[in-house]
Scaffold this active site. Structure first.
Site, PDB file in Angstrom:
ATOM      1  N   GLU A  86       0.823  -1.213   0.000  1.00 15.22           N
ATOM      2  CA  GLU A  86       0.000   0.000   0.000  1.00 15.22           C
ATOM      3  C   GLU A  86       0.856   1.263   0.000  1.00 15.22           C
ATOM      4  O   GLU A  86       1.794   1.393   0.763  1.00 15.22           O
ATOM      5  CB  GLU A  86      -0.925   0.015   1.228  1.00 15.22           C
ATOM      6  CG  GLU A  86      -1.924  -1.129   1.258  1.00 15.22           C
ATOM      7  CD  GLU A  86      -2.975  -1.056   0.129  1.00 15.22           C
ATOM      8  OE1 GLU A  86      -3.045  -0.026  -0.551  1.00 15.22           O
ATOM      9  OE2 GLU A  86      -3.699  -2.056  -0.047  1.00 15.22           O
ATOM     10  N   ARG A  96     -18.290  -0.064   4.433  1.00 15.86           N
ATOM     11  CA  ARG A  96     -19.332  -0.728   3.633  1.00 15.86           C
ATOM     12  C   ARG A  96     -20.023  -1.804   4.460  1.00 15.86           C
ATOM     13  O   ARG A  96     -21.192  -2.111   4.255  1.00 15.86           O
ATOM     14  CB  ARG A  96     -18.672  -1.346   2.383  1.00 15.86           C
ATOM     15  CG  ARG A  96     -19.633  -1.914   1.357  1.00 15.86           C
ATOM     16  CD  ARG A  96     -18.887  -2.528   0.181  1.00 15.86           C
ATOM     17  NE  ARG A  96     -17.994  -3.626   0.573  1.00 15.86           N
ATOM     18  CZ  ARG A  96     -18.384  -4.866   0.866  1.00 15.86           C
ATOM     19  NH1 ARG A  96     -19.657  -5.191   0.831  1.00 15.86           N
ATOM     20  NH2 ARG A  96     -17.502  -5.787   1.207  1.00 15.86           N
ATOM     21  N   CYS A 149      -8.517  -1.571   7.827  1.00 11.63           N
ATOM     22  CA  CYS A 149      -7.103  -1.627   7.434  1.00 11.63           C
ATOM     23  C   CYS A 149      -6.551  -0.241   7.146  1.00 11.63           C
ATOM     24  O   CYS A 149      -5.482   0.121   7.626  1.00 11.63           O
ATOM     25  CB  CYS A 149      -6.910  -2.553   6.230  1.00 11.63           C
ATOM     26  SG  CYS A 149      -7.092  -4.290   6.689  1.00 11.63           S
ATOM     27  N   HIS A 172      -1.611  -5.509   2.067  1.00 11.52           N
ATOM     28  CA  HIS A 172      -2.820  -6.331   1.963  1.00 11.52           C
ATOM     29  C   HIS A 172      -2.477  -7.655   1.276  1.00 11.52           C
ATOM     30  O   HIS A 172      -1.643  -7.682   0.364  1.00 11.52           O
ATOM     31  CB  HIS A 172      -3.885  -5.611   1.120  1.00 11.52           C
ATOM     32  CG  HIS A 172      -4.899  -4.852   1.925  1.00 11.52           C
ATOM     33  ND1 HIS A 172      -5.123  -3.507   1.781  1.00 11.52           N
ATOM     34  CD2 HIS A 172      -5.783  -5.268   2.886  1.00 11.52           C
ATOM     35  CE1 HIS A 172      -6.090  -3.128   2.613  1.00 11.52           C
ATOM     36  NE2 HIS A 172      -6.512  -4.170   3.292  1.00 11.52           N
TER      37      HIS A 172
END
Ligand code: PCA
Length: 220
Positions: A86, A96, A149, A172
């Site tokens: 990342e 979500r 995360c 990830h």
């Protein structure tokens, strides 16, 4: 090893299951690497709760206890096919799905009044190159999402601004094959490959203090 207690430490964090998935490969990876030595550093693994707020408290406690030279936080990114290094953490929570405590924040800052974003301080291009040389699927990711995360990644980078010389970032990883069985068509990587990939990525991070200029951008 008798000398291991004196080694500089590396803090590795992961998460347990969330969102109804069986297991979380980040948990398998951190358990496998706990208390191992990588490039002269002793790995200290800590599992963080998949809970907004609590995850950051646990991370800050782990930073105080382990006094690491380097920090790598890992999480599962179902649907991705490669180990994702990342690049950037953003100051927003927009969930979500609910976290493991039932919270679902929408458009709240991770840290009120703090900057919009922080870049990783890991040498992600050098890590990418090392993974590719080992034949392990890897990519640079331009977003860590807006769930727990990214929350942890942002909180980590905010905390590290006060720890001079301590580098850190977020990686990830895809579904494990066991998880992908329940998600037809979704990619996965064997857990052993992910363990080896994270070990290689850590080694590259410890060996490179300046990053390599290799292309890993995206059009969208
Ligand atoms: N992945 C989630 C949170 C915990 C995890 O392993 C995420 O990408 O935000």
């Amino acid at each position: 090893m008798p000398t291991s207690r004196q080694s500089p430490t590396l803090l590795l964090t992961g998460f347990g299951p969330f969102g109804g998935h069986p297991g979380n490969p980040s948990q398998d990876v951190i358990r496998a690497l706990h208390d191992t030595q990588i490039a002269g550093h002793r790995v200290i693994s800590v599992e963080l709760p998949v809970v907004f707020g609590d995850a950051l408290q646990a991370l800050r406690r782990a930073l105080r206890r382990s006094q690491p030279a380097l920090v790598i936080c890992i999480g599962q990114a179902g649907g991705r096919a490669a180990i994702s290094l990342e690049r950037i953490a953003i100051n927003v929570d927009d969930a979500r799905i609910a976290d493991n405590a039932g919270a679902q924040p929408v458009d709240l800052p991770v840290i009120d009044g703090a900057p919009a974003a922080y870049f990783t301080s890991l040498p992600i291009k050098a890590m990418l190159q090392a993974l590719r040389e080992a034949g392990i699927p890897a990519e640079v990711s331009q977003t860590a999402g807006t769930f727990v995360c990214n929350h942890v990644f942002y909180g980590l980078m905010h905390a590290l601004r006060r720890r001079k010389g301590v580098r850190g970032g977020f990686v990830h990883i895809p579904f494990s094959p066991r998880q992908a069985e329940q998600q037809p068509g979704q990619p996965s990587l064997p857990v052993e490959t992910m363990i080896e990939g994270i070990r290689i990525a850590i080694e590259a991070a410890l060996q490179h203090h300046t990053d390599l200029a290799i292309q890993a951008g995206a059009e969208h």
